[in-house]
Design a protein around this motif. Structure first.
Motif, PDB file in Angstrom:
ATOM      1  N   UNK A  54       0.969  -1.333   0.316  1.00  0.00           N
ATOM      2  CA  UNK A  54      -0.185   0.283  -0.189  1.00  0.00           C
ATOM      3  C   UNK A  54       0.513   0.971  -0.350  1.00  0.00           C
ATOM      4  N   UNK A  55       1.992   0.988   0.914  1.00  0.00           N
ATOM      5  CA  UNK A  55       2.536   1.897   0.797  1.00  0.00           C
ATOM      6  C   UNK A  55       3.578   2.804  -0.677  1.00  0.00           C
ATOM      7  N   UNK A  56       4.405   1.123  -1.989  1.00  0.00           N
ATOM      8  CA  UNK A  56       4.903   1.906  -2.656  1.00  0.00           C
ATOM      9  C   UNK A  56       4.475   0.447  -3.487  1.00  0.00           C
ATOM     10  N   UNK A  57       2.784   0.798  -4.519  1.00  0.00           N
ATOM     11  CA  UNK A  57       3.057  -0.633  -5.379  1.00  0.00           C
ATOM     12  C   UNK A  57       3.692  -0.350  -6.508  1.00  0.00           C
ATOM     13  N   UNK A  58       3.611  -1.628  -6.818  1.00  0.00           N
ATOM     14  CA  UNK A  58       4.634  -1.666  -8.383  1.00  0.00           C
ATOM     15  C   UNK A  58       4.181  -2.183  -9.073  1.00  0.00           C
ATOM     16  N   UNK A  59       3.707  -1.667 -10.173  1.00  0.00           N
ATOM     17  CA  UNK A  59       3.323  -1.996 -11.665  1.00  0.00           C
ATOM     18  C   UNK A  59       4.089  -2.835 -12.552  1.00  0.00           C
ATOM     19  N   UNK A  60       3.331  -3.416 -12.899  1.00  0.00           N
ATOM     20  CA  UNK A  60       3.906  -4.463 -13.580  1.00  0.00           C
ATOM     21  C   UNK A  60       5.612  -4.540 -14.531  1.00  0.00           C
ATOM     22  N   UNK A  61       5.565  -3.402 -14.850  1.00  0.00           N
ATOM     23  CA  UNK A  61       6.738  -2.940 -15.625  1.00  0.00           C
ATOM     24  C   UNK A  61       7.742  -3.102 -14.223  1.00  0.00           C
ATOM     25  N   UNK A  62       7.113  -2.696 -13.228  1.00  0.00           N
ATOM     26  CA  UNK A  62       8.415  -2.439 -11.567  1.00  0.00           C
ATOM     27  C   UNK A  62       8.817  -4.601 -11.863  1.00  0.00           C
ATOM     28  N   UNK A  63       7.716  -5.091 -11.857  1.00  0.00           N
ATOM     29  CA  UNK A  63       7.633  -6.912 -11.589  1.00  0.00           C
ATOM     30  C   UNK A  63       8.730  -7.988 -12.375  1.00  0.00           C
ATOM     31  N   UNK A  64       8.791  -7.303 -13.830  1.00  0.00           N
ATOM     32  CA  UNK A  64       9.406  -7.871 -14.919  1.00  0.00           C
ATOM     33  C   UNK A  64      10.440  -7.003 -14.537  1.00  0.00           C
ATOM     34  N   UNK A  76      25.371  -4.047  -9.928  1.00  0.00           N
ATOM     35  CA  UNK A  76      25.095  -3.139 -11.101  1.00  0.00           C
ATOM     36  C   UNK A  76      23.090  -3.401 -10.643  1.00  0.00           C
ATOM     37  N   UNK A  77      22.801  -4.526 -11.314  1.00  0.00           N
ATOM     38  CA  UNK A  77      21.634  -4.687 -11.018  1.00  0.00           C
ATOM     39  C   UNK A  77      20.902  -3.830 -10.686  1.00  0.00           C
ATOM     40  N   UNK A  78      20.944  -3.782  -8.725  1.00  0.00           N
ATOM     41  CA  UNK A  78      20.443  -3.696  -7.551  1.00  0.00           C
ATOM     42  C   UNK A  78      20.531  -1.960  -7.985  1.00  0.00           C
ATOM     43  N   UNK A  79      21.519  -1.116  -8.215  1.00  0.00           N
ATOM     44  CA  UNK A  79      21.321  -0.048  -8.053  1.00  0.00           C
ATOM     45  C   UNK A  79      20.393   0.689  -9.527  1.00  0.00           C
ATOM     46  N   UNK A  80      20.598  -0.292 -10.966  1.00  0.00           N
ATOM     47  CA  UNK A  80      19.487  -0.023 -11.693  1.00  0.00           C
ATOM     48  C   UNK A  80      18.668   0.117 -11.625  1.00  0.00           C
ATOM     49  N   UNK A  81      18.155  -1.354 -11.051  1.00  0.00           N
ATOM     50  CA  UNK A  81      16.076  -0.682 -10.582  1.00  0.00           C
ATOM     51  C   UNK A  81      16.085   0.201  -9.570  1.00  0.00           C
ATOM     52  N   UNK A  82      17.220   0.590  -8.743  1.00  0.00           N
ATOM     53  CA  UNK A  82      16.548   1.422  -7.813  1.00  0.00           C
ATOM     54  C   UNK A  82      16.808   3.005  -8.481  1.00  0.00           C
ATOM     55  N   UNK A  83      17.674   2.989  -9.596  1.00  0.00           N
ATOM     56  CA  UNK A  83      17.414   3.762 -10.187  1.00  0.00           C
ATOM     57  C   UNK A  83      16.176   4.657 -11.522  1.00  0.00           C
ATOM     58  N   UNK A  84      16.066   3.893 -11.556  1.00  0.00           N
ATOM     59  CA  UNK A  84      14.625   3.376 -12.778  1.00  0.00           C
ATOM     60  C   UNK A  84      13.687   3.002 -12.345  1.00  0.00           C
ATOM     61  N   UNK A  85      12.972   2.819 -10.996  1.00  0.00           N
ATOM     62  CA  UNK A  85      11.993   1.926 -10.619  1.00  0.00           C
ATOM     63  C   UNK A  85      11.449   2.561  -9.164  1.00  0.00           C
ATOM     64  N   UNK A  88      10.690   3.144  -3.997  1.00  0.00           N
ATOM     65  CA  UNK A  88      10.671   3.445  -2.407  1.00  0.00           C
ATOM     66  C   UNK A  88      10.613   2.681  -1.629  1.00  0.00           C
ATOM     67  N   UNK A  89       9.515   1.178  -1.595  1.00  0.00           N
ATOM     68  CA  UNK A  89       9.371  -0.108  -1.326  1.00  0.00           C
ATOM     69  C   UNK A  89      10.281  -0.193  -0.555  1.00  0.00           C
ATOM     70  N   UNK A  90      11.837   0.078  -1.044  1.00  0.00           N
ATOM     71  CA  UNK A  90      13.138  -1.106  -0.631  1.00  0.00           C
ATOM     72  C   UNK A  90      13.983   0.119   0.833  1.00  0.00           C
TER      73      UNK A  90
END
Length: 245
Positions: free
Chosen positions: A37-47, A133-142, A147-149
């Motif tokens: 509820x605090x930061x709902x993810x979109x299908x794009x985020x999950x993918x 590197x993938x974690x950093x990319x996810x945090x910057x692009x999603x 916010x959830x993390x």
């Protein structure tokens, strides 16, 4: 590594089809790191999250990472228990146990610090991980995922602080009772006495005396490499130091 694990859920999650095992895994991680509820993810985020997840299995005693290693991965415990310890040999101290859904390595990565402890499998363990590197990319692009993390990190730090404050000034009996309550799953603590003693920073005979006293009071029952909590309310009173129990 292959990330296709046993399906977690089926159906849909925030509009995404969770029939895909990769999306199922990503949805499970999303639930583990924050409130939807605090930061709902979109299908794009999950993918995106699914695309970067990897899986690793460890047998009992195997090491996931060692104290002093660079934080090159963000870890999520999928199943089993991970023992976090500092030092080595008989002098090692267990500082915490990671359970299914727990996350590690992200704070050290963000602070550019080495890992402060060794992570060892206490039983059969399945881990998920993101390369740094993938974690950093996810945090910057999603944004929603970031916010959830962030909420997850804040919650973990708050819980650690509260746990330390709760233990200050308490007797070994009170500390033991609180530790058993904290580590219980379905009223069973699946940890041997040596691990519990290391977590409390005491010698095993000292802990054993306390456990036997709690067992005589019918608050717990000791088993091989586990402890069953018979009276959670009574044990909670003992943890609070309530007189008369």
């Amino acid at each position: 590594m292959d990330v296709r694990a046993t399906p977690v859920t089926t159906g849909r999650f925030n509009g995404a089809d969770t029939g895909d095992p990769l999306i199922q895994q990503a949805a499970w991680v999303a639930r583990s790191v924050g409130r939807g509820s605090a930061a709902p993810l979109t299908p794009r985020d999950l993918s995106a999250l699914a695309a970067y997840l990897h899986r690793q299995t460890l047998s009992r005693g195997a090491v996931a990472f060692r104290e002093g290693d660079p934080a090159s991965r963000v870890w999520i415990v999928r199943s089993g228990h991970i023992e976090l310890s500092v030092g080595s040999g008989d002098e090692h101290t267990v500082v915490e146990i990671r359970h299914a859904g727990d996350v590690d390595g992200d704070i050290q990565f963000l602070l550019d610090k080495p890992l402060p402890y060794t992570a060892r499998a206490a039983d059969e363990v399945e881990l998920l991980y993101l390369r740094a590197a993938d974690f950093e990319r996810l945090m910057s692009e999603h944004r929603a995922l970031a916010r959830r993390w962030l909420a997850s990190i804040a919650g973990r730090l708050d819980a650690s602080q509260m746990r330390i404050m709760d233990l200050l000034g308490k007797s070994l009996t009170e500390q033991t009772a609180q530790l058993l309550l904290d580590e219980a799953s379905s009223e069973v603590v699946p940890l041997p006495q040596r691990t519990l003693a290391a977590m409390l920073g005491v010698r095993r005979p000292s802990l054993n005396r306390v456990l036997k006293r709690l067992e005589r009071e019918r608050l717990i029952e000791m088993r091989y490499a586990a402890i069953e909590i018979l009276d959670p309310d009574g044990l909670a009173k003992k943890a609070r130091g309530d007189a008369g129990h």
